[in-house]
Design a protein around this motif. Structure first.
Motif, PDB file in Angstrom:
ATOM      1  N   ALA A  30       0.737  -1.218  -0.010  1.00  0.00           N
ATOM      2  CA  ALA A  30       0.061  -0.013  -0.181  1.00  0.00           C
ATOM      3  C   ALA A  30       1.177   1.338   0.083  1.00  0.00           C
ATOM      4  O   ALA A  30       2.112   0.986   0.089  1.00  0.00           O
ATOM      5  CB  ALA A  30      -1.056   0.035   1.211  1.00  0.00           C
ATOM      6  N   LEU A  31       0.332   2.320  -0.316  1.00  0.00           N
ATOM      7  CA  LEU A  31       0.992   3.538  -0.233  1.00  0.00           C
ATOM      8  C   LEU A  31       1.369   4.324   1.258  1.00  0.00           C
ATOM      9  O   LEU A  31       2.465   4.599   1.474  1.00  0.00           O
ATOM     10  CB  LEU A  31       0.344   4.671  -0.657  1.00  0.00           C
ATOM     11  CG  LEU A  31      -0.119   4.845  -2.187  1.00  0.00           C
ATOM     12  CD1 LEU A  31      -1.171   5.919  -2.653  1.00  0.00           C
ATOM     13  CD2 LEU A  31       1.194   5.111  -2.943  1.00  0.00           C
ATOM     14  N   ARG A  32       0.579   3.829   2.266  1.00  0.00           N
ATOM     15  CA  ARG A  32       0.711   4.168   3.712  1.00  0.00           C
ATOM     16  C   ARG A  32       1.771   3.220   4.156  1.00  0.00           C
ATOM     17  O   ARG A  32       1.447   2.279   5.157  1.00  0.00           O
ATOM     18  CB  ARG A  32      -0.464   4.337   4.401  1.00  0.00           C
ATOM     19  CG  ARG A  32      -1.463   5.437   4.006  1.00  0.00           C
ATOM     20  CD  ARG A  32      -2.739   5.148   4.223  1.00  0.00           C
ATOM     21  NE  ARG A  32      -3.645   6.025   3.738  1.00  0.00           N
ATOM     22  CZ  ARG A  32      -4.115   5.899   2.735  1.00  0.00           C
ATOM     23  NH1 ARG A  32      -4.082   4.991   1.758  1.00  0.00           N
ATOM     24  NH2 ARG A  32      -5.178   6.726   2.016  1.00  0.00           N
ATOM     25  N   SER A  33       3.173   3.445   4.050  1.00  0.00           N
ATOM     26  CA  SER A  33       4.214   2.667   4.847  1.00  0.00           C
ATOM     27  C   SER A  33       4.240   2.664   6.301  1.00  0.00           C
ATOM     28  O   SER A  33       4.206   1.371   6.794  1.00  0.00           O
ATOM     29  CB  SER A  33       5.606   3.086   4.278  1.00  0.00           C
ATOM     30  OG  SER A  33       5.687   3.106   3.009  1.00  0.00           O
ATOM     31  N   ASP A  56       2.009   1.459  -4.988  1.00  0.00           N
ATOM     32  CA  ASP A  56       0.830   2.507  -5.696  1.00  0.00           C
ATOM     33  C   ASP A  56       0.232   1.617  -6.851  1.00  0.00           C
ATOM     34  O   ASP A  56       0.910   1.558  -7.743  1.00  0.00           O
ATOM     35  CB  ASP A  56       1.565   3.637  -6.266  1.00  0.00           C
ATOM     36  CG  ASP A  56       0.566   4.628  -6.963  1.00  0.00           C
ATOM     37  OD1 ASP A  56      -0.558   4.273  -7.078  1.00  0.00           O
ATOM     38  OD2 ASP A  56       0.988   5.788  -7.019  1.00  0.00           O
ATOM     39  N   SER A  58      -2.084   1.941  -8.515  1.00  0.00           N
ATOM     40  CA  SER A  58      -2.458   2.689  -9.931  1.00  0.00           C
ATOM     41  C   SER A  58      -1.181   2.898 -11.050  1.00  0.00           C
ATOM     42  O   SER A  58      -1.561   3.225 -12.130  1.00  0.00           O
ATOM     43  CB  SER A  58      -2.841   4.287  -9.947  1.00  0.00           C
ATOM     44  OG  SER A  58      -1.648   5.011  -9.169  1.00  0.00           O
ATOM     45  N   ARG A  59      -0.149   2.355 -10.701  1.00  0.00           N
ATOM     46  CA  ARG A  59       1.284   2.468 -11.325  1.00  0.00           C
ATOM     47  C   ARG A  59       1.510   0.618 -11.673  1.00  0.00           C
ATOM     48  O   ARG A  59       1.888   0.093 -10.716  1.00  0.00           O
ATOM     49  CB  ARG A  59       2.298   2.838 -10.615  1.00  0.00           C
ATOM     50  CG  ARG A  59       1.937   4.558 -10.586  1.00  0.00           C
ATOM     51  CD  ARG A  59       3.101   5.094  -9.846  1.00  0.00           C
ATOM     52  NE  ARG A  59       4.197   5.423 -10.766  1.00  0.00           N
ATOM     53  CZ  ARG A  59       5.265   5.560 -10.489  1.00  0.00           C
ATOM     54  NH1 ARG A  59       5.647   6.185  -9.111  1.00  0.00           N
ATOM     55  NH2 ARG A  59       6.135   5.522 -11.287  1.00  0.00           N
ATOM     56  N   GLN A  62       4.788  -0.816 -10.648  1.00  0.00           N
ATOM     57  CA  GLN A  62       4.851  -1.189  -9.320  1.00  0.00           C
ATOM     58  C   GLN A  62       4.206  -2.256  -8.807  1.00  0.00           C
ATOM     59  O   GLN A  62       4.685  -3.240  -7.988  1.00  0.00           O
ATOM     60  CB  GLN A  62       4.462   0.057  -8.485  1.00  0.00           C
ATOM     61  CG  GLN A  62       5.255   1.341  -8.319  1.00  0.00           C
ATOM     62  CD  GLN A  62       4.952   2.279  -7.212  1.00  0.00           C
ATOM     63  OE1 GLN A  62       4.164   2.016  -6.422  1.00  0.00           O
ATOM     64  NE2 GLN A  62       5.557   3.402  -7.190  1.00  0.00           N
ATOM     65  N   ALA A  84      -7.520  -2.805  -3.175  1.00  0.00           N
ATOM     66  CA  ALA A  84      -7.184  -1.189  -3.442  1.00  0.00           C
ATOM     67  C   ALA A  84      -8.535  -0.990  -4.433  1.00  0.00           C
ATOM     68  O   ALA A  84      -8.794  -1.836  -5.208  1.00  0.00           O
ATOM     69  CB  ALA A  84      -5.972  -1.052  -4.150  1.00  0.00           C
TER      70      ALA A  84
END
Length: 84
Positions: A30-33, A56, A58-59, A62, A84
Motif C-alpha cells: 500500500a501507499l501508507r508505509s 501504488d 495505480s502504477r 509497481q 485497492a
C-alpha cells in the motif's frame, strides 16, 4: 504466500490479520508505509509471518515489482488479493 494490495485500510488489515492468524505468510502492499509497518509488527507480535512493500496500485510497473519482490524472496505467489 498471499499478497494483499491496498492492505493499509478498508478490509485489507482485517484480511491480513485473519490470513496470518491462519498460518499464511502475507506480503502487504500500500501507499501508507507507516500503517503497513505497524500492521506487520502487530502480526509478527501475534506470532504471524508478514512483510510489507510500498506500493501504488495505480502504477502497473509497481504492481509488477510487488509480485517480483515476493517471487524473488519466497520463490512463489499463491494468491493475490487486490483490496485497492
Amino acid at each position: 504466500m498471499i499478497l494483499i494490495a491496498g492492505a493499509s485500510r478498508g478490509s485489507g488489515p482485517a484480511t491480513a490479520r485473519q490470513l496470518a492468524g491462519e498460518g499464511h505468510h502475507v506480503v502487504l502492499g500500500a501507499l501508507r508505509s507507516s500503517k503497513l509497518q505497524a500492521l506487520v509488527a502487530e502480526i509478527r507480535k501475534a506470532g504471524g509471518s508478514a512483510e510489507w512493500y510500498a506500493l501504488d496500485v495505480s502504477r502497473p510497473e509497481q504492481m509488477r515489482e510487488f509480485l517480483a519482490f515476493a517471487e524473488d524472496v519466497h520463490k512463489r505467489v499463491d494468491v493475490v488479493i487486490n483490496n485497492a
